[in-house]
Design a protein around this motif. Structure first.
Motif: not given
Lengths: 256, 152
Positions: A2-3, A22-23, B125-129, B145-150
């Motif tokens: 998480d960021f 974030y991207s 998710a909350v946001r698009l994209g 959103d602000n989460h990254l998963a692998l």
């Protein structure tokens, strides 16, 4: 992983942030995932990128908060560089510099080459620059291929936020005509082209046809779609297959 | 009269035939090796039905994970604009600004077996994209959103 969203804190200029996102992107080598954090106010803002080892998600490097270049629209990464619009940050030189898309391995340019502001790294060896003619260069600035346009036809990709579909391990890209063509029975079509930019030849043209889409009525207005609906396509890593998603159907074509 | 026009008509016909042959040879798509109906996934079918009535849904995408496996990603529901981080306004009194508003889906299956025989993953998710990113040499990363998963 998480960021943290930081838009509730003031920007370094004291201004409030009114846009934050974030991207992320994965390097072509597959070793790193790079995350871009962007904060914008009305008059200031910045972007910061961080490199993570893809196996351990351990942070390897981080850039300084620098220019807002737009990593949501154009974000290309390698294991040691991140390109956001016309800026580049390198993992061993964290200050943002002006990129030189025409020659990625050359020194940074002293001015912003605005005409080359839209580009995508196709792999670790070549870059595709979008423009009046789309051009493929190697990283030393040698021109490898120029897309030729037919009269009245433009070269387009399925989504402005993603790179032009390309094969990860072969010199092939896919693009479409952009503008749909009318077909009989109020249907519309688009052609998808697959080219080998190393040999300079067109591998295939796939025509996608959709039925007439219903007219929309929103806010008292009668609206008709100008384009095909839900059209997307991708090339397999070896460039030998093209997957075409068109509304509810997925077709997979074998390519020579 | 017939004699006079005949060569012209012949040349026209010849030109048309050549043009037709060239067009046909160049544009003939050929049959797809595999063709799948994605509406076997009820969520995907519902999303497409909704798309026909709206202008602005995020389009679905297709990716190759390797030379055999494909992923279809799509979002259903309407998320907040992706540029909004902490400043989301609640839609109503019962909904917090960080309430998941939509779901990001990935259908993963073998290209020669089809979606009925695959996996369906989804993230709130909350946001698009949201982003789906294949990893060369296997697996994929997802940013929602602000989460990254692998997933490897």
């Amino acid at each position: 992983m998480d960021f943290e969203y930081q838009g509730d804190k003031p920007l370094p200029t004291g201004e409030n942030a009114d846009e934050e996102y974030y991207s992320a992107a994965v390097s072509a080598a597959g070793n790193t995932v790079v995350v871009c954090h962007s904060l914008r106010g009305r008059h200031s803002g910045g972007e910061q990128v961080a490199w993570y080892d893809i196996k351990m998600l351990k942070q390897l490097a981080q850039s300084e908060m620098g220019n807002v270049a737009g990593c949501r629209l154009s974000f290309n990464v390698t294991d040691n560089a991140a390109f956001s619009g016309l800026y580049v940050a390198r993992s061993d030189a964290p200050q943002w510099q002006i990129a030189n898309p025409l020659c990625i391995n050359c020194p940074p340019m002293p001015y912003q080459p605005r005409q080359y502001r839209f580009f995508d790294l196709l792999n670790d060896k070549s870059v595709l620059i979008y423009g009046k003619d789309d051009q493929v260069f190697d990283l030393e600035g040698h021109l490898l291929y120029v897309t030729t346009h037919e009269e009245g036809v433009r070269v387009d990709k399925p989504d402005p936020f993603v790179s032009m579909p390309h094969a990860a391990n072969a010199p092939r890209v896919a693009y479409d005509d952009g503008q749909p063509k009318p077909e009989s029975g109020h249907r519309r079509s688009k052609r998808i082209h697959v080219v080998d930019w190393q040999d300079g030849r067109e591998i295939a043209i796939i025509k996608v046809i959709q039925e007439h889409s219903p007219v929309l009525h929103e806010g008292g207005l009668r609206m008709e779609r100008g384009n095909l609906i839900d059209l997307f396509y991708a090339l397999s890593p070896d460039g030998k297959q093209l997957a075409v998603l068109s509304m509810n159907s997925l077709d997979i074509y074998k390519l020579p | 009269m017939q004699e006079m026009w005949s060569p012209f008509v012949k040349s026209l016909l010849t030109a048309a035939l050549i043009s037709g042959c060239l067009t046909s040879a160049q544009e003939k798509p050929g049959a797809p090796a595999y063709s799948w109906d994605l509406s076997v996934d009820a969520n995907y079918a519902a999303r497409t039905a909704k798309q026909l009535k709206m202008l602005t849904l995020e389009p679905p995408k297709v990716f190759f994970l390797d030379n055999d496996k494909v992923a279809i990603t799509y979002a259903d529901g309407e998320g907040a604009p992706d540029g909004k981080g902490t400043t989301l306004g609640p839609a109503n009194d019962d909904q917090s600004s960080e309430s998941p508003l939509y779901k990001f889906h990935a259908l993963i299956f073998y290209g020669n077996k089809g979606p009925s025989d695959g996996n369906h993953l989804q993230w709130e998710a909350v946001r698009l994209g949201a982003q789906f990113m294949p990893i060369p040499n296997g697996g994929f990363a997802v940013r929602v959103d602000n989460h990254l998963a692998l997933c490897r």
